[in-house]
Design an enzyme around this catalytic site. Structure first.
Site, PDB file in Angstrom:
ATOM      1  N   THR A 264       0.830  -1.212   0.000  1.00 18.22           N
ATOM      2  CA  THR A 264       0.000   0.000   0.000  1.00 18.22           C
ATOM      3  C   THR A 264       0.864   1.262   0.000  1.00 18.22           C
ATOM      4  OG1 THR A 264      -0.021  -0.193   2.409  1.00 18.22           O
ATOM      5  CG2 THR A 264      -1.964  -0.984   1.245  1.00 18.22           C
ATOM      6  N   ASP A 295       4.418   0.801   1.750  1.00 25.50           N
ATOM      7  CA  ASP A 295       5.554   1.298   0.961  1.00 25.50           C
ATOM      8  C   ASP A 295       5.799   2.776   1.278  1.00 25.50           C
ATOM      9  OD1 ASP A 295       7.531   1.516  -0.919  1.00 25.50           O
ATOM     10  OD2 ASP A 295       6.194   1.378  -2.664  1.00 25.50           O
ATOM     11  N   LYS A 297       8.541   4.215   2.261  1.00 23.27           N
ATOM     12  CA  LYS A 297       9.890   4.686   1.885  1.00 23.27           C
ATOM     13  C   LYS A 297      10.383   5.771   2.831  1.00 23.27           C
ATOM     14  CE  LYS A 297       9.653   3.548  -3.053  1.00 23.27           C
ATOM     15  NZ  LYS A 297       8.193   3.381  -3.277  1.00 23.27           N
ATOM     16  N   ASP A 300      14.164   9.673   6.658  1.00 22.09           N
ATOM     17  CA  ASP A 300      14.503  10.789   7.539  1.00 22.09           C
ATOM     18  C   ASP A 300      15.365  10.308   8.706  1.00 22.09           C
ATOM     19  OD1 ASP A 300      14.391  13.383   8.772  1.00 22.09           O
ATOM     20  OD2 ASP A 300      12.463  13.682   7.758  1.00 22.09           O
ATOM     21  N   THR A 304      12.416  11.299  13.554  1.00 20.80           N
ATOM     22  CA  THR A 304      11.274  11.669  12.706  1.00 20.80           C
ATOM     23  C   THR A 304      10.592  10.416  12.154  1.00 20.80           C
ATOM     24  OG1 THR A 304      12.444  13.676  12.125  1.00 20.80           O
ATOM     25  CG2 THR A 304      10.600  13.059  10.700  1.00 20.80           C
ATOM     26  N   SER A 349      13.639   1.708  -9.826  1.00 21.22           N
ATOM     27  CA  SER A 349      13.333   1.237 -11.180  1.00 21.22           C
ATOM     28  C   SER A 349      13.203   2.371 -12.186  1.00 21.22           C
ATOM     29  CB  SER A 349      12.020   0.445 -11.154  1.00 21.22           C
ATOM     30  OG  SER A 349      10.963   1.276 -10.717  1.00 21.22           O
ATOM     31  N   GLN A 405      10.268   2.006 -15.521  1.00 23.61           N
ATOM     32  CA  GLN A 405      10.792   1.059 -16.507  1.00 23.61           C
ATOM     33  C   GLN A 405      10.384  -0.353 -16.088  1.00 23.61           C
ATOM     34  OE1 GLN A 405      15.005   2.693 -17.736  1.00 23.61           O
ATOM     35  NE2 GLN A 405      14.870   2.685 -15.521  1.00 23.61           N
ATOM     36  N   GLY A 424       1.780  -3.335 -10.010  1.00 25.66           N
ATOM     37  CA  GLY A 424       0.710  -2.371  -9.744  1.00 25.66           C
ATOM     38  C   GLY A 424      -0.262  -2.301 -10.900  1.00 25.66           C
ATOM     39  N   ARG A 425       0.008  -1.348 -11.808  1.00 23.17           N
ATOM     40  CA  ARG A 425      -0.951  -1.084 -12.881  1.00 23.17           C
ATOM     41  C   ARG A 425      -1.225  -2.282 -13.777  1.00 23.17           C
ATOM     42  NH1 ARG A 425       2.075   4.447 -14.077  1.00 23.17           N
ATOM     43  NH2 ARG A 425       3.615   3.259 -12.879  1.00 23.17           N
TER      44      ARG A 425
HETATM   45  O1  S5P Z   1      12.135   1.363  -7.488  1.00 22.88           O
HETATM   46  C1  S5P Z   1      10.942   1.275  -7.216  1.00 22.88           C
HETATM   47  C2  S5P Z   1      10.500   1.025  -5.919  1.00 22.88           C
HETATM   48  C3  S5P Z   1       9.144   0.871  -5.694  1.00 22.88           C
HETATM   49  S1  S5P Z   1       8.641   0.353  -4.140  1.00 22.88           S
HETATM   50  N1  S5P Z   1      10.016   1.386  -8.199  1.00 22.88           N
HETATM   51  C4  S5P Z   1       8.692   1.253  -7.968  1.00 22.88           C
HETATM   52  O2  S5P Z   1       7.922   1.335  -8.932  1.00 22.88           O
HETATM   53  N2  S5P Z   1       8.230   1.052  -6.694  1.00 22.88           N
HETATM   54  C5  S5P Z   1       6.780   0.980  -6.395  1.00 22.88           C
HETATM   55  O3  S5P Z   1       6.236  -0.141  -7.066  1.00 22.88           O
HETATM   56  C6  S5P Z   1       5.999   2.193  -6.865  1.00 22.88           C
HETATM   57  O4  S5P Z   1       5.898   3.150  -5.833  1.00 22.88           O
HETATM   58  C7  S5P Z   1       4.660   1.603  -7.210  1.00 22.88           C
HETATM   59  O5  S5P Z   1       3.849   1.564  -6.056  1.00 22.88           O
HETATM   60  C8  S5P Z   1       4.937   0.183  -7.622  1.00 22.88           C
HETATM   61  C9  S5P Z   1       5.018  -0.041  -9.098  1.00 22.88           C
HETATM   62  O6  S5P Z   1       3.766   0.171  -9.704  1.00 22.88           O
HETATM   63  P1  S5P Z   1       3.480  -0.111 -11.254  1.00 22.88           P
HETATM   64  O7  S5P Z   1       2.120   0.390 -11.463  1.00 22.88           O
HETATM   65  O8  S5P Z   1       4.497   0.653 -12.046  1.00 22.88           O
HETATM   66  O9  S5P Z   1       3.601  -1.598 -11.437  1.00 22.88           O
END
Ligand code: S5P
Length: 452
Positions: A264, A295, A297, A300, A304, A349, A405, A424-425
């Site tokens: 999430t 997620d 990330k 800090d 914090t 990525s 990518q 994700g998508r």
């Molecule tokens: O390097 C990264 C690290 C993460 S956690 N590249 C990413 O794309 N992500 C996460 O993976 C990004 O925040 C998103 O939630 C998911 C990729 O989603 P998609 O729709 O591109 O498959």
């Protein structure tokens, strides 16, 4: 044992030849790697080496000795000391000021110079060096080389009229090491294959299975994830980047049976409410047996992050099984993540990411040594004691036009030896979300099995 053999074994102990899998400057993969520079650090060996080289040569022919920089410089110096033949030095590049000389030392035109080289491969670098000496009016008739890699260099230079003397050849060295039980038949065969000019086949290293990972990844969250993966035959994590609670819960109902974890970004849920959003989510996680991965990330200082983790609206520490965190703030910044597993962001990525090799190396050091961290998000291989999570996975697209990518599951399991794919998508934007999740689950599992 003859003395030359004994002498080689002494040299070998200094680590001058390594066997394995090496990529040469040319991009070619070689089953061995030679670096004779360590020889200069053992005075007795260097002196003996100088004498072995001198013994092979018609010394009366030479007025000067010159080593090809850098590895052969100490060798040529030692030979000069042992033989009293004067040394000249060749620069790698001409001085940019002053005399612009390439050759340093005392010499006169018409003198004959012995050239000393540590290793000869194709002979091309020697062929570039020789004219630089000859341009000074010095002649070169002989070249003495410590190790001939037997890749055509000696023959090429001899065909151009130079006498090439070599102390050891790689075949000879292999025979000595084989005799001594220091090299296996299989390795010798591979080396011979390489010397014959064939592309060498290395055994593909096999990734380790989830069962074996269970033995080395001790963190309780790693253990849970691996058990779920084995039980559900899935390595799929769905990235639920939807923006309302209703969409989130609907998505989870469809993908829940197929995933090991749901990832999430809880701060994009516009109607977040811990009772309405989190309680049903936790129920679904229990019902379908998957973990919750926030997620966030974190990036800090520890204090914090501690507040971001446990306070505010989202109270992540109350419900997440695992969280992502940058390691940019250093080792201690990760101490605050108690009762949760941390997946460190080691590389990203997206295009133009700043996570270059140097960053990744430092980041991995923190990740493997911090007890709260059990995994890494990366686009490259990471040490086996960490679980690798790879986002940027899509079966249909190669990018999203916003810097993301994509790779296929097949690629990330084979090349990166990933453990979990994050999609994700590719899933939540699909017309048939459940079918898409099932497809990615199957593709991910097949890719995992094929990589074993
Ligand atoms: O390097 C990264 C690290 C993460 S956690 N590249 C990413 O794309 N992500 C996460 O993976 C990004 O925040 C998103 O939630 C998911 C990729 O989603 P998609 O729709 O591109 O498959």
């Amino acid at each position: 044992m003859d003395t030359k053999k004994e002498f080689f074994l002494e040299c070998y102990k200094l680590g001058i030849i390594k066997f394995g899998r090496f990529t040469l400057k040319s991009g070619i993969e070689s089953p061995f790697y030679v670096d004779l520079r360590p020889l200069a650090s053992d005075p007795k060996i260097l002196k003996d080496l100088a004498n072995y080289l001198l013994e092979m040569l018609p010394l009366d022919n030479f007025d000067l000795i010159c080593g090809v920089p850098y590895a052969a410089l100490p060798m040529a110096t030692a030979m000069s000391l042992e033989s009293y033949i004067p040394l000249i030095m060749k620069r790698k590049e001409a001085k940019s000021h002053g005399t612009k000389k390439l050759i340093e030392g005392i010499f006169s035109k018409g003198q004959n110079c012995l050239l000393v080289e540590d290793v000869i491969t194709s002979g091309k670098s020697l062929l570039e060096t020789i004219p630089e000496i000859e341009n000074e009016g010095i002649s070169v008739s002989d070249i003495v080389v410590v190790l001939d890699r037997q890749q055509g260099g000696k023959e090429m230079l001899q065909s151009k009229g130079y006498n090439v003397h070599t102390l050891f050849t790689i075949s000879e060295v292999c025979d000595i090491l084989k005799d001594e039980g220091l090299l296996m038949d299989e390795e010798v065969e591979r080396i011979n294959d390489f010397l014959r000019g064939n592309v060498v086949k290395f055994k593909e290293e096999k990734r380790i299975s989830y069962e074996d990972k269970l033995k080395i990844c001790e963190h309780s969250v790693a253990q849970k994830l691996l058990h779920i993966a084995i039980q559900k035959k899935s390595n799929l994590i769905v990235s639920a980047d939807v923006t309302t609670t209703a969409e989130l819960l609907k998505l989870v109902e469809l993908v829940g049976p197929h995933i090991v974890a749901l990832k999430t970004h809880i701060d994009i849920i516009s109607d977040f409410d811990s009772d309405q959003t989190i309680l049903p989510l936790k129920d679904l996680a229990a019902k379908y047996n998957f973990l919750l991965m926030e997620d966030r990330k974190f990036a800090d200082i520890g204090n914090t992050q501690e507040l971001q983790f446990s306070m505010g609206v989202f109270k992540i520490s109350n419900w997440a099984d695992l969280v992502t965190a940058q390691v940019i703030a250093g080792y201690d910044s990760l101490d605050c993540f108690r009762n949760v597993g941390v997946v460190a962001i080691l590389s990203m990525s997206s295009t133009g990411t700043l996570t270059d090799m140097e960053y990744r190396e430092q980041a991995v050091k923190i990740a493997v040594s911090h007890p709260n961290v059990f995994g890494g998000v990366a686009q490259n291989k990471i040490p086996n004691e960490l679980l690798l999570f790879t986002p940027g996975v899509n079966l249909a697209d190669s990018g999203d036009g916003k810097g993301q990518q994509y790779n296929t599951p097949e690629y990330v399991f084979k090349k990166l030896e990933t453990d979990f794919i994050i999609v994700g998508r590719g899933i939540y934007k699909s017309d048939d979300v459940e079918k898409a999740a099932l497809n990615y689950k199957i593709a991910g599992w097949n890719a995992y099995e094929n990589s074993l």
